[in-house]
Design a protein around this motif. Sequence first.
Motif, PDB file in Angstrom:
ATOM      1  N   ARG A  19       0.375  -1.676   0.456  1.00  0.00           N
ATOM      2  CA  ARG A  19       0.228  -0.598   0.093  1.00  0.00           C
ATOM      3  C   ARG A  19       0.966   0.651   0.238  1.00  0.00           C
ATOM      4  N   ARG A  20       1.829   1.330   1.050  1.00  0.00           N
ATOM      5  CA  ARG A  20       2.677   2.166   0.808  1.00  0.00           C
ATOM      6  C   ARG A  20       3.524   3.122  -0.572  1.00  0.00           C
ATOM      7  N   GLN A  21       3.908   1.924  -0.944  1.00  0.00           N
ATOM      8  CA  GLN A  21       4.535   1.763  -2.152  1.00  0.00           C
ATOM      9  C   GLN A  21       3.856   2.178  -3.506  1.00  0.00           C
ATOM     10  N   THR A  22       1.908   1.703  -3.760  1.00  0.00           N
ATOM     11  CA  THR A  22       1.354   2.231  -4.240  1.00  0.00           C
ATOM     12  C   THR A  22       0.757   3.681  -4.135  1.00  0.00           C
ATOM     13  N   ARG A  23       0.676   3.765  -2.924  1.00  0.00           N
ATOM     14  CA  ARG A  23       0.344   5.550  -2.570  1.00  0.00           C
ATOM     15  C   ARG A  23       2.077   6.032  -2.711  1.00  0.00           C
ATOM     16  N   LEU A  24       2.765   5.802  -3.000  1.00  0.00           N
ATOM     17  CA  LEU A  24       4.376   6.495  -2.806  1.00  0.00           C
ATOM     18  C   LEU A  24       4.110   6.784  -4.266  1.00  0.00           C
ATOM     19  N   ALA A  25       4.025   5.943  -5.316  1.00  0.00           N
ATOM     20  CA  ALA A  25       4.620   5.947  -6.536  1.00  0.00           C
ATOM     21  C   ALA A  25       3.274   6.083  -7.290  1.00  0.00           C
ATOM     22  N   LEU A  26       2.140   6.810  -7.450  1.00  0.00           N
ATOM     23  CA  LEU A  26       0.705   7.147  -6.982  1.00  0.00           C
ATOM     24  C   LEU A  26       1.655   9.258  -6.828  1.00  0.00           C
ATOM     25  N   ILE A  27       1.884   9.581  -6.056  1.00  0.00           N
ATOM     26  CA  ILE A  27       2.249  11.138  -5.539  1.00  0.00           C
ATOM     27  C   ILE A  27       3.451  11.374  -6.694  1.00  0.00           C
ATOM     28  N   THR A  28       4.203  10.016  -6.725  1.00  0.00           N
ATOM     29  CA  THR A  28       5.444  10.912  -7.517  1.00  0.00           C
ATOM     30  C   THR A  28       4.851  10.546  -8.493  1.00  0.00           C
ATOM     31  N   ALA A  29       4.229   9.617  -8.981  1.00  0.00           N
ATOM     32  CA  ALA A  29       3.936  10.409 -10.883  1.00  0.00           C
ATOM     33  C   ALA A  29       2.643  11.454 -10.757  1.00  0.00           C
ATOM     34  N   ALA A  30       1.835  12.349  -9.560  1.00  0.00           N
ATOM     35  CA  ALA A  30       1.086  13.087 -10.059  1.00  0.00           C
ATOM     36  C   ALA A  30       2.141  14.130  -9.900  1.00  0.00           C
ATOM     37  N   LEU A  31       3.162  14.400  -9.018  1.00  0.00           N
ATOM     38  CA  LEU A  31       4.014  15.178  -8.588  1.00  0.00           C
ATOM     39  C   LEU A  31       5.481  15.530 -10.292  1.00  0.00           C
ATOM     40  N   ARG A  32       5.648  14.721 -10.766  1.00  0.00           N
ATOM     41  CA  ARG A  32       6.342  14.973 -11.957  1.00  0.00           C
ATOM     42  C   ARG A  32       5.314  15.437 -13.036  1.00  0.00           C
ATOM     43  N   LEU A  33       4.909  14.871 -13.158  1.00  0.00           N
ATOM     44  CA  LEU A  33       3.906  15.177 -14.236  1.00  0.00           C
ATOM     45  C   LEU A  33       3.218  16.541 -14.304  1.00  0.00           C
ATOM     46  N   ALA A  34       3.226  16.579 -13.128  1.00  0.00           N
ATOM     47  CA  ALA A  34       2.311  18.178 -12.658  1.00  0.00           C
ATOM     48  C   ALA A  34       3.631  19.474 -12.521  1.00  0.00           C
ATOM     49  N   ASP A  35       4.608  18.635 -12.374  1.00  0.00           N
ATOM     50  CA  ASP A  35       6.349  19.363 -12.610  1.00  0.00           C
ATOM     51  C   ASP A  35       6.436  19.530 -14.036  1.00  0.00           C
ATOM     52  N   GLU A  36       5.505  19.038 -14.446  1.00  0.00           N
ATOM     53  CA  GLU A  36       6.513  18.727 -16.184  1.00  0.00           C
ATOM     54  C   GLU A  36       5.204  19.863 -17.177  1.00  0.00           C
ATOM     55  N   ARG A  37       3.763  20.048 -16.555  1.00  0.00           N
ATOM     56  CA  ARG A  37       2.970  20.229 -17.689  1.00  0.00           C
ATOM     57  C   ARG A  37       1.751  21.485 -16.135  1.00  0.00           C
ATOM     58  N   GLY A  38       2.649  21.223 -15.006  1.00  0.00           N
ATOM     59  CA  GLY A  38       1.190  21.925 -14.779  1.00  0.00           C
ATOM     60  C   GLY A  38      -0.093  21.527 -14.096  1.00  0.00           C
ATOM     61  N   ALA A  39      -0.358  21.698 -12.649  1.00  0.00           N
ATOM     62  CA  ALA A  39      -1.218  20.800 -12.281  1.00  0.00           C
ATOM     63  C   ALA A  39      -3.065  20.496 -12.878  1.00  0.00           C
ATOM     64  N   ASP A  40      -2.729  21.921 -13.645  1.00  0.00           N
ATOM     65  CA  ASP A  40      -4.306  22.233 -14.426  1.00  0.00           C
ATOM     66  C   ASP A  40      -4.454  21.105 -15.186  1.00  0.00           C
ATOM     67  N   ARG A  41      -2.912  20.600 -15.915  1.00  0.00           N
ATOM     68  CA  ARG A  41      -3.201  19.518 -17.198  1.00  0.00           C
ATOM     69  C   ARG A  41      -2.625  18.188 -17.147  1.00  0.00           C
ATOM     70  N   VAL A  42      -3.217  17.943 -16.023  1.00  0.00           N
ATOM     71  CA  VAL A  42      -3.054  17.101 -15.944  1.00  0.00           C
ATOM     72  C   VAL A  42      -4.110  15.708 -15.541  1.00  0.00           C
ATOM     73  N   THR A  43      -4.091  14.822 -15.451  1.00  0.00           N
ATOM     74  CA  THR A  43      -5.649  13.978 -15.322  1.00  0.00           C
ATOM     75  C   THR A  43      -4.979  12.695 -13.904  1.00  0.00           C
ATOM     76  N   VAL A  44      -5.887  12.397 -13.879  1.00  0.00           N
ATOM     77  CA  VAL A  44      -5.900  11.000 -13.062  1.00  0.00           C
ATOM     78  C   VAL A  44      -5.740   9.669 -13.932  1.00  0.00           C
ATOM     79  N   ASP A  45      -6.291   9.171 -14.963  1.00  0.00           N
ATOM     80  CA  ASP A  45      -5.883   8.753 -15.886  1.00  0.00           C
ATOM     81  C   ASP A  45      -4.101   8.585 -15.941  1.00  0.00           C
ATOM     82  N   GLU A  46      -4.005  10.264 -16.243  1.00  0.00           N
ATOM     83  CA  GLU A  46      -2.615  10.350 -16.501  1.00  0.00           C
ATOM     84  C   GLU A  46      -1.338   9.137 -16.000  1.00  0.00           C
ATOM     85  N   ILE A  47      -1.927  10.255 -14.182  1.00  0.00           N
ATOM     86  CA  ILE A  47      -1.386   9.568 -12.806  1.00  0.00           C
ATOM     87  C   ILE A  47      -0.744   8.172 -12.952  1.00  0.00           C
ATOM     88  N   SER A  48      -2.612   7.685 -13.271  1.00  0.00           N
ATOM     89  CA  SER A  48      -2.798   6.424 -12.915  1.00  0.00           C
ATOM     90  C   SER A  48      -1.703   5.409 -13.862  1.00  0.00           C
TER      91      SER A  48
END
Length: 196
Positions: free
Chosen positions: A16-45
């Motif tokens: 559970r911790r690994q999955t949660r960390l993977a989701l947080i990391t993916a969300a932050l990296r994508l938001a850092d690259e594109r901006g938070a408004d340009r990232v979707t849950v599907d892309e993070i997943s």
Amino acid sequence: MHADDSPLPGRRELKRRQTRLALITAALRLADERGADRVTVDEISAAAEVSPRTFFNYFATKEDALVGDPLEDCGTPVIPDLPLLDALLHALTPAFEQIQQDRDLWLLRMRVIAANPQLLPLLIAAAASAEQRLSAAIAARSGLAPDHPRPPVVAAVANAAVRVALIRWAGSGGSRPLIEHVREAFAILHDLKESR
């Protein structure tokens, strides 16, 4: 058992911790690259190699994955019988150590929040939740009634000091350990008490 007598997490909890960390990391990296408004849950997943349904098992929104709660894994702090500021610093040190251990992730998180001001209210809300837990711990330590004003005032001031320390730490690129920034901030609080 660990040295602190807490049980080792089971395989399911580690997953559970690994999955949660993977989701947080993916969300932050994508938001850092594109901006938070340009990232979707599907892309993070997809980036975390899980389904959107799994994402929603961990977070209600993508913003929740971006902001986080620094005290989430610490529960309610236990405040030892020391002078109050020393006791608060001691009780919160595990959270600062965890943030320092996750340094790169937290520096990324702070950069994303700075670049996406719409996330700031969520960060404040997460801090308010931690502040309530801290206030309850202060009340329990001092034997004050839950509605006494001292615990929430002390918790709010400590929270502000931690927030400033975290911002200064991130602003310096984490060049000095977070705990040093926190100690400086708490020393200022101590000096305020002594100043006229």
